[in-house]
Structure formats: structure tokens, C-alpha cells
Design an enzyme around this catalytic site. Structure first.
Site, PDB file in Angstrom:
ATOM      1  N   HIS A   9      -2.620  -1.191  -3.244  1.00 54.79           N
ATOM      2  CA  HIS A   9      -3.758  -0.314  -2.987  1.00 54.79           C
ATOM      3  C   HIS A   9      -3.656   0.939  -3.858  1.00 54.79           C
ATOM      4  O   HIS A   9      -2.862   1.851  -3.586  1.00 54.79           O
ATOM      5  CB  HIS A   9      -3.794   0.117  -1.517  1.00 54.79           C
ATOM      6  CG  HIS A   9      -4.077  -1.008  -0.565  1.00 54.79           C
ATOM      7  ND1 HIS A   9      -3.918  -0.886   0.789  1.00 54.79           N
ATOM      8  CD2 HIS A   9      -4.511  -2.272  -0.790  1.00 54.79           C
ATOM      9  CE1 HIS A   9      -4.250  -2.026   1.378  1.00 54.79           C
ATOM     10  NE2 HIS A   9      -4.603  -2.887   0.436  1.00 54.79           N
TER      11      HIS A   9
ATOM     12  N   ASP B 136      -4.106  -4.573   6.593  1.00 50.36           N
ATOM     13  CA  ASP B 136      -4.523  -5.464   5.508  1.00 50.36           C
ATOM     14  C   ASP B 136      -3.429  -6.484   5.226  1.00 50.36           C
ATOM     15  O   ASP B 136      -2.258  -6.126   5.104  1.00 50.36           O
ATOM     16  CB  ASP B 136      -4.829  -4.641   4.255  1.00 50.36           C
ATOM     17  CG  ASP B 136      -5.408  -5.489   3.131  1.00 50.36           C
ATOM     18  OD1 ASP B 136      -6.113  -6.471   3.439  1.00 50.36           O
ATOM     19  OD2 ASP B 136      -5.174  -5.160   1.957  1.00 50.36           O
TER      20      ASP B 136
ATOM     21  N   SER C  29       0.861  -1.189   0.000  1.00 53.56           N
ATOM     22  CA  SER C  29       0.000   0.000   0.000  1.00 53.56           C
ATOM     23  C   SER C  29       0.892   1.231   0.000  1.00 53.56           C
ATOM     24  O   SER C  29       1.747   1.358  -0.878  1.00 53.56           O
ATOM     25  CB  SER C  29      -0.944  -0.036   1.216  1.00 53.56           C
ATOM     26  OG  SER C  29      -1.856   1.046   1.173  1.00 53.56           O
TER      27      SER C  29
END
Length: 367
Positions: free
Chosen positions: A209, A305, A182
Site C-alpha cells: 500500500h 485487506d 501495508s
């Protein structure tokens, strides 16, 4: 436009402890004024320096300690793209939030800024349109990055705890590689792929992401740095050795087996992390389909995540590797996996490449 001290505050007169210190770098006096007023109306934010050019900002950073830099890309002289990596080097731990109209005009500029080390980007609205929602979004991003910058010397995930315990990895040769990232993930992906050999012999799945509109640009960038074909995930796409499949920005990338063939399945169900695409469904599907032959990697990123999916892979007998805190822009995602005791190695991307080669056999057999 030289150095400008912080404007007279129209907000609370007293700051809270652990104030996030900011620098604004923008050639527009209107933008500088608006950002100054937004920042100074928040008790936990403090504007410590304002510059109208990148050259002036670099000079100030040698003496002014900041946590977050708001950076425009289009400026006279050096410009934001050229200055960005130098700012990161000089500022020693500061997070750069690129706020530019270029990020609104095209995904290429956003991905380029992230690849150069920007922690986050957001579009600069047209003049006169800094509405309440925009201001709230800007402040939220600043706070998230500011906390990351301040954690640099003592990450809360590790505060008062012993170092993470490493697990023994699978003794089975990996038949698939899945990588998730991310914030700060794009430069980490570049560094990782640049050190991998031309042939691994296994399919490579990537979840980064980013919005869907950016994914085609990311695919082209990964093709260039890795020397491999990189495709956006489509339902029914069959996995192939040494081919990169990238999660689209509007669905989770998962894998199913059908009559001995391994196919992409797009999953749009909500997940606890709230991310889409998310690492968790990708890892979970590999645990189910490949079991102990699964190899997962978690790179720089904010949040948690990937932790649940990493647990699935480990419980299936597979292996999880994570990026180390020192080389991360944000050690949230890899840190959460590491402190959960799920990682078999905690290393910078260049060293993770060596572990990946060892785990796949370098030229592992796919069939």
C-alpha cells in the site's frame, strides 16, 4: 531548544481513558506550537514531551512513555533519518509518524523513512497552511497508530481468544508467490527478501500500500535487497521466474492465463477494503489461475485487506503464511488472516523465508 513541557491546553480540561500519549520532535518552534495546539484540542490525545532535536528526544524517551512520535527529518545534529531506528528501539512499541517537507519533495525520502521503521509518513505543509483538512488527517493518523501502540501487549484480535489454529498447507509445489503488506511492510519486505535464496524458480508478485509516485523507488529498493529484477505491473506483462512484479499504486495487480502464458491484468474496480492496490484481487486471481499451486504471504499492515483473498487461496487448496505479531509494526492485516484460521504459519519474516523455500522447492520448475 531543550525539553518543552506540554503547552497550556486550550482544549478540553479532562482527558478520556486510554489517552494516546504523544511526543513531538521538530526544530521549528512554529511547527511545535501548531502540533501542540492540534493535539491538546483532542480529548483522547495527550502531549507528554516536545523536543527540538533528535538527541534531546532520545534522552527523553528513556524516561517518558509515549505511544506515538511525530518526527521531522530535517533537524540540526543527528537528524531524523539517523535517529529513527534508535527511537523505535528505545521507545519499545511506540509508533513513529514522520511529518516532514522531505516527504512532499520526493518519494525517495518517504520510502527510506518507511524502510527505517516509520509506521506512517505525511508531508509537512508550508508555514501557515495547517488547514482543517490537514489537521483532521493528522489526527486520524495519530489515532490509528496510537491504537496500534496500545494493542502491543494485548491485541484486540486475540483478546480473550485462544491462539489462532494453523491450517495444513498445500502439498502441491507452489508455482507463484504473492506478498502483500501495508503499514510497516517495507522493512518486513526487506527482511524477507534478504533471506530468500537467489533462485526460487517462481514469479514473485508484491502489493504494498503506497501511492503510485512511490512505486518506482520501492522497485529499486527491492532490486537492491533481493538481487532480482523488479518491475512495475503493466497490462500484458508476462510473468517470469524470479522476477518481482510490483502493483502500481493506482490499480490492483492480478493474473490471467492466455494460451499457457501467465499475464498481468490491471484491475481498477473498487474493493470492500477501499484499498488500491489491494491484496484481495491479487490473491483471488491466483486462486483462480494457479489453485493449489498458489502461495500467499501477508506482512505487517493496518486493517483487514487480504483476508478475503486469503480465503480464496485456501479454498482453492493453496497456502497462506503471515507475519507474527511480535515482529509487525501493525498486526492488523496478518492478524485478521490468522484469526480467521487461514494461515499455515505465523512467523517473523526471516522464518517465513524458510517456509517459502520449502513451499517452492527452492528452485521450483516454472514450466
Amino acid at each position: 531548544m531543550g525539553y518543552e513541557p506540554a503547552l497550556a491546553s486550550s482544549g478540553p480540561a479532562r482527558r478520556v481513558s486510554n489517552t494516546i500519549r504523544l511526543m513531538v520532535v521538530d526544530d521549528s518552534i512554529i511547527a511545535r506550537t501548531v502540533y501542540s495546539r492540534i493535539i491538546e484540542n483532542e480529548r483522547d490525545l495527550e502531549l507528554v514531551a516536545v523536543a527540538g532535536t533528535a538527541e534531546q528526544a532520545l534522552g527523553m524517551l528513556a524516561t517518558v512513555k509515549v505511544d506515538v512520535i511525530l518526527l521531522d527529518l530535517e533537524m540540526p545534529g543527528m537528524g531524523g533519518f539517523e535517529a529513527l531506528p534508535r527511537m523505535i528501539e528505545i521507545a519499545q512499541g511506540a509508533q513513529v509518524l514522520v511529518v516532514s517537507s522531505l516527504t512532499r519533495d520526493g518519494a525517495h525520502h518517504t520510502v527510506r523513512a518507511l524502510a527505517l521503521g516509520a509506521a506512517e509518513t505525511m508531508p509537512k505543509p508550508p508555514p501557515g497552511t495547517f488547514d482543517r483538512d490537514y489537521r483532521a488527517g493528522l489526527v486520524a493518523k495519530i489515532r490509528g497508530l496510537g491504537r496500534t501502540a496500545r494493542w502491543g501487549q494485548r491485541p484486540p484480535l486475540l483478546a480473550g481468544r485462544p491462539p489462532p489454529v494453523l491450517r495444513r498447507g498445500s502439498d502441491k509445489q507452489a508455482r507463484v508467490l504473492a506478498i502483500g503488506a501495508s503499514t510497516g511492510g517495507i522493512p518486513a519486505l526487506d527482511r524477507l527478501f534478504a533471506r530468500l535464496p537467489e533462485r526460487l524458480g517462481v514469479p514473485i508478485l508484491v502489493t504494498q500500500h503506497l501511492p503510485a509516485s512511490f512505486m518506482a523507488v520501492l522497485a529499486r529498493q527491492l532490486e537492491a535487497v533481493s538481487g532480482r529484477p523488479a518491475l512495475l505491473a503493466q497490462a500484458g506483462l508476462e510473468l517470469a521466474p524470479d522476477q518481482i512484479v510490483i502493483a502500481s499504486g493506482d490499480a490492483h495487480l492480478t493474473v490471467v492465463e492466455r494460451a499457457g502464458r501467465y499475464l498481468v491484468r490491471l484491475d481498477r474496480n473498487p474493493v470492500p477494503s477501499g484499498c488500491c492496490p489491494s491484496l484481495d484481487p491479487m490473491f483471488a486471481s491466483l486462486a483462480e489461475v494457479f489453485g493449489p499451486h498458489s502461495l500467499g504471504v501477508v506482512l505487517s499492515g493496518m486493517g483487514r485487506d487480504g483476508t478475503a483473498g486469503a480465503k480464496d487461496i485456501v479454498e482453492a487448496g493453496g497456502t497462506i503464511l503471515v507475519q507474527d505479531e511480535a515482529s509487525c509494526a501493525v498486526w492488523g492485516m496478518p492478524g485478521a488472516v490468522a484469526t480467521a484460521g487461514l494461515a499455515s504459519a505465523i512467523m517473523p519474516p526471516e522464518q517465513l523465508a524458510g517456509r517459502i523455500v520449502a513451499g517452492t522447492g527452492g528452485r521450483a520448475q516454472w514450466n
